[in-house]
Design a protein around this motif. Structure first.
Motif, PDB file in Angstrom:
ATOM      1  N   GLN A 178      36.002  11.772 -32.649  1.00 32.86           N
ATOM      2  CA  GLN A 178      35.631  13.097 -33.175  1.00 32.86           C
ATOM      3  C   GLN A 178      36.737  13.963 -33.431  1.00 32.86           C
ATOM      4  N   GLU A 179      38.053  13.807 -33.049  1.00 37.98           N
ATOM      5  CA  GLU A 179      39.352  14.496 -33.176  1.00 37.98           C
ATOM      6  C   GLU A 179      39.373  14.307 -34.723  1.00 37.98           C
ATOM      7  N   THR A 180      39.390  13.140 -35.254  1.00 41.39           N
ATOM      8  CA  THR A 180      39.614  12.847 -36.743  1.00 41.39           C
ATOM      9  C   THR A 180      38.447  13.823 -37.712  1.00 41.39           C
ATOM     10  N   LEU A 181      37.187  13.661 -36.841  1.00 40.62           N
ATOM     11  CA  LEU A 181      36.233  14.269 -37.653  1.00 40.62           C
ATOM     12  C   LEU A 181      36.389  16.055 -37.867  1.00 40.62           C
ATOM     13  N   ALA A 182      37.001  16.402 -36.496  1.00 40.45           N
ATOM     14  CA  ALA A 182      37.319  17.826 -36.464  1.00 40.45           C
ATOM     15  C   ALA A 182      38.425  18.237 -37.453  1.00 40.45           C
ATOM     16  N   GLU A 183      39.226  17.351 -37.617  1.00 41.55           N
ATOM     17  CA  GLU A 183      40.327  17.683 -38.584  1.00 41.55           C
ATOM     18  C   GLU A 183      39.706  17.690 -40.009  1.00 41.55           C
ATOM     19  N   MET A 184      39.045  16.551 -40.072  1.00 44.42           N
ATOM     20  CA  MET A 184      38.418  16.914 -41.562  1.00 44.42           C
ATOM     21  C   MET A 184      37.611  18.040 -42.031  1.00 44.42           C
ATOM     22  N   VAL A 185      36.650  18.310 -41.025  1.00 46.58           N
ATOM     23  CA  VAL A 185      35.767  19.430 -41.132  1.00 46.58           C
ATOM     24  C   VAL A 185      36.663  20.751 -41.054  1.00 46.58           C
ATOM     25  N   GLY A 186      37.783  20.749 -40.347  1.00 49.22           N
ATOM     26  CA  GLY A 186      38.255  22.212 -39.882  1.00 49.22           C
ATOM     27  C   GLY A 186      37.865  22.944 -38.712  1.00 49.22           C
ATOM     28  N   THR A 187      37.307  22.127 -37.670  1.00 43.42           N
ATOM     29  CA  THR A 187      36.754  22.895 -36.776  1.00 43.42           C
ATOM     30  C   THR A 187      37.409  22.238 -35.308  1.00 43.42           C
ATOM     31  N   THR A 188      36.850  22.609 -34.110  1.00 35.41           N
ATOM     32  CA  THR A 188      37.298  22.165 -32.853  1.00 35.41           C
ATOM     33  C   THR A 188      36.663  20.702 -32.453  1.00 35.41           C
ATOM     34  N   ARG A 189      37.186  19.790 -31.726  1.00 32.97           N
ATOM     35  CA  ARG A 189      36.509  18.711 -31.269  1.00 32.97           C
ATOM     36  C   ARG A 189      35.075  19.056 -30.559  1.00 32.97           C
ATOM     37  N   SER A 190      35.238  20.133 -29.676  1.00 32.48           N
ATOM     38  CA  SER A 190      34.024  20.304 -29.073  1.00 32.48           C
ATOM     39  C   SER A 190      32.737  20.924 -29.774  1.00 32.48           C
ATOM     40  N   ARG A 191      33.187  21.369 -31.024  1.00 30.36           N
ATOM     41  CA  ARG A 191      32.132  21.660 -32.027  1.00 30.36           C
ATOM     42  C   ARG A 191      31.509  20.537 -32.576  1.00 30.36           C
ATOM     43  N   VAL A 192      32.525  19.651 -32.835  1.00 33.52           N
ATOM     44  CA  VAL A 192      32.122  18.407 -33.407  1.00 33.52           C
ATOM     45  C   VAL A 192      30.999  17.591 -32.493  1.00 33.52           C
ATOM     46  N   ASN A 193      31.547  17.628 -31.002  1.00 27.41           N
ATOM     47  CA  ASN A 193      30.725  16.855 -30.106  1.00 27.41           C
ATOM     48  C   ASN A 193      29.350  17.652 -30.011  1.00 27.41           C
ATOM     49  N   PHE A 194      29.294  18.785 -30.120  1.00 23.83           N
ATOM     50  CA  PHE A 194      28.023  19.627 -30.164  1.00 23.83           C
ATOM     51  C   PHE A 194      27.127  18.999 -31.127  1.00 23.83           C
ATOM     52  N   PHE A 195      27.506  19.101 -32.317  1.00 29.25           N
ATOM     53  CA  PHE A 195      26.831  19.124 -33.552  1.00 29.25           C
ATOM     54  C   PHE A 195      26.330  17.550 -33.382  1.00 29.25           C
ATOM     55  N   MET A 196      27.167  16.657 -33.162  1.00 30.49           N
ATOM     56  CA  MET A 196      26.888  15.069 -33.036  1.00 30.49           C
ATOM     57  C   MET A 196      26.052  14.855 -32.064  1.00 30.49           C
ATOM     58  N   ASN A 197      25.752  15.223 -31.049  1.00 28.35           N
ATOM     59  CA  ASN A 197      24.742  15.129 -30.001  1.00 28.35           C
ATOM     60  C   ASN A 197      23.356  15.696 -30.769  1.00 28.35           C
ATOM     61  N   LYS A 198      23.559  16.861 -31.495  1.00 29.69           N
ATOM     62  CA  LYS A 198      22.545  17.585 -31.999  1.00 29.69           C
ATOM     63  C   LYS A 198      21.904  16.593 -32.999  1.00 29.69           C
ATOM     64  N   PHE A 199      22.710  16.047 -33.761  1.00 33.35           N
ATOM     65  CA  PHE A 199      22.447  15.225 -34.973  1.00 33.35           C
ATOM     66  C   PHE A 199      21.736  13.780 -34.365  1.00 33.35           C
ATOM     67  N   LYS A 200      22.217  13.202 -33.275  1.00 32.45           N
ATOM     68  CA  LYS A 200      21.583  12.058 -32.425  1.00 32.45           C
ATOM     69  C   LYS A 200      20.095  12.568 -32.087  1.00 32.45           C
ATOM     70  N   LYS A 201      20.161  13.636 -31.481  1.00 33.63           N
ATOM     71  CA  LYS A 201      18.462  14.145 -31.071  1.00 33.63           C
ATOM     72  C   LYS A 201      17.802  14.221 -31.947  1.00 33.63           C
ATOM     73  N   MET A 202      18.248  14.616 -33.103  1.00 38.63           N
ATOM     74  CA  MET A 202      17.166  14.725 -34.236  1.00 38.63           C
ATOM     75  C   MET A 202      17.147  13.583 -34.892  1.00 38.63           C
ATOM     76  N   GLY A 203      17.533  12.545 -34.654  1.00 33.03           N
ATOM     77  CA  GLY A 203      17.581  11.186 -35.188  1.00 33.03           C
ATOM     78  C   GLY A 203      18.175  11.135 -36.696  1.00 33.03           C
ATOM     79  N   PHE A 204      19.219  11.990 -37.003  1.00 29.48           N
ATOM     80  CA  PHE A 204      19.826  11.851 -38.200  1.00 29.48           C
ATOM     81  C   PHE A 204      21.181  10.842 -37.850  1.00 29.48           C
ATOM     82  N   ILE A 205      21.715  10.410 -37.022  1.00 32.30           N
ATOM     83  CA  ILE A 205      22.509   9.644 -36.518  1.00 32.30           C
ATOM     84  C   ILE A 205      22.061   8.633 -35.418  1.00 32.30           C
ATOM     85  N   GLU A 206      22.945   7.410 -35.404  1.00 36.77           N
ATOM     86  CA  GLU A 206      22.417   6.384 -34.416  1.00 36.77           C
ATOM     87  C   GLU A 206      23.828   5.968 -34.147  1.00 36.77           C
ATOM     88  N   TYR A 207      23.951   5.674 -32.574  1.00 42.60           N
ATOM     89  CA  TYR A 207      25.028   4.866 -32.199  1.00 42.60           C
ATOM     90  C   TYR A 207      24.729   3.524 -31.872  1.00 42.60           C
TER      91      TYR A 207
END
Length: 225
Positions: A178-207
């Motif tokens: 998530q640190e790498t994703l945050a650097e790519m997007v230009g935001t913080t790791r906490s924001r990336v974590n928040f949106f990744m959890n959101k995407f997972k709940k909505m079925g957009f991504i799967e682990y």
């Protein structure tokens, strides 16, 4: 950049396979393997050769004079790396690091120039690739200037999954922090974590045990106003 259609002597179209060509056209080259987190080249190194990525994922990053690092791109199979030397750059402008174990075809700049001058089909294909890379850079800049961090993250994930590339099917992404994703997007790791959890709940991504699966439905986040 794996294939391109070129007409043959009968006027019919055939598939031009870059990997096969680079392996068989007499180009002075060698194949090198790098482990995860290993550096292919560093910012400031001399530009002596160009690389063609055969397997794996590579992170491109730059460091400012103040020491701040930013990820400016992620490259995968079929991408060229370090082509700046062909345009006259004497020193590497960025650092290339293996995100996963990778294999690259190493080609000396002089040999690449020779092939580009002697083989028109390959030259046309390489020019098309560079134009597409330029368009991608412009899109990235617009993305950074006008889109929210949520949209930027969704777009980054779709690009990493090669969404929309007919010759590059969607896939399970290798583990990316998530640190790498945050650097790519230009935001913080906490924001990336928040949106990744959101995407997972909505079925957009799967682990799963192998990595991260990106579903095409994630595109709705990018298209939503």
């Amino acid at each position: 950049m794996k294939t391109n259609n070129q007409p043959n002597e009968n006027g019919q179209f055939r598939t031009f396979d870059v990997e096969t060509y680079l392996h068989s056209a007499g180009v002075a080259r060698s194949i090198s393997d790098f482990e995860k987190k290993e550096t292919l080249f560093s910012q400031g190194d001399p530009c002596k050769h160009i690389m063609y990525l055969l397997k794996g994922e590579v992170r491109i990053s730059v460091v400012s004079t103040s020491g701040k690092e930013a990820v400016v791109g992620m490259l995968g199979p079929g991408d060229f790396i370090g082509e700046g030397g062909l345009a006259g750059q004497s020193m590497r402008m960025a650092t290339a690091t293996a995100v996963t174990p990778i294999s690259v075809l190493m080609i000396e700049n002089s040999e690449m120039f020779r092939v580009l001058h002697e083989q028109s089909a390959f030259s046309d294909l390489f020019i098309t690739y560079m134009l597409q890379r330029n368009i991608r850079i412009e899109e990235d800049l617009i993305d950074q200037l006008f889109n929210s961090s949520e949209k930027r993250l969704a777009r980054a994930l779709l690009l990493l999954a090669r969404y929309g590339k007919q010759d590059r099917p969607q896939k399970v992404l290798a583990r990316i922090s998530q640190e790498t994703l945050a650097e790519m997007v230009g935001t913080t790791r906490s924001r990336v974590n928040f949106f990744m959890n959101k995407f997972k709940k909505m079925g957009f991504i799967e682990y799963d045990g192998e990595g991260l699966q990106i579903n095409s439905s994630l595109l709705s986040v990018v298209l939503h106003d």
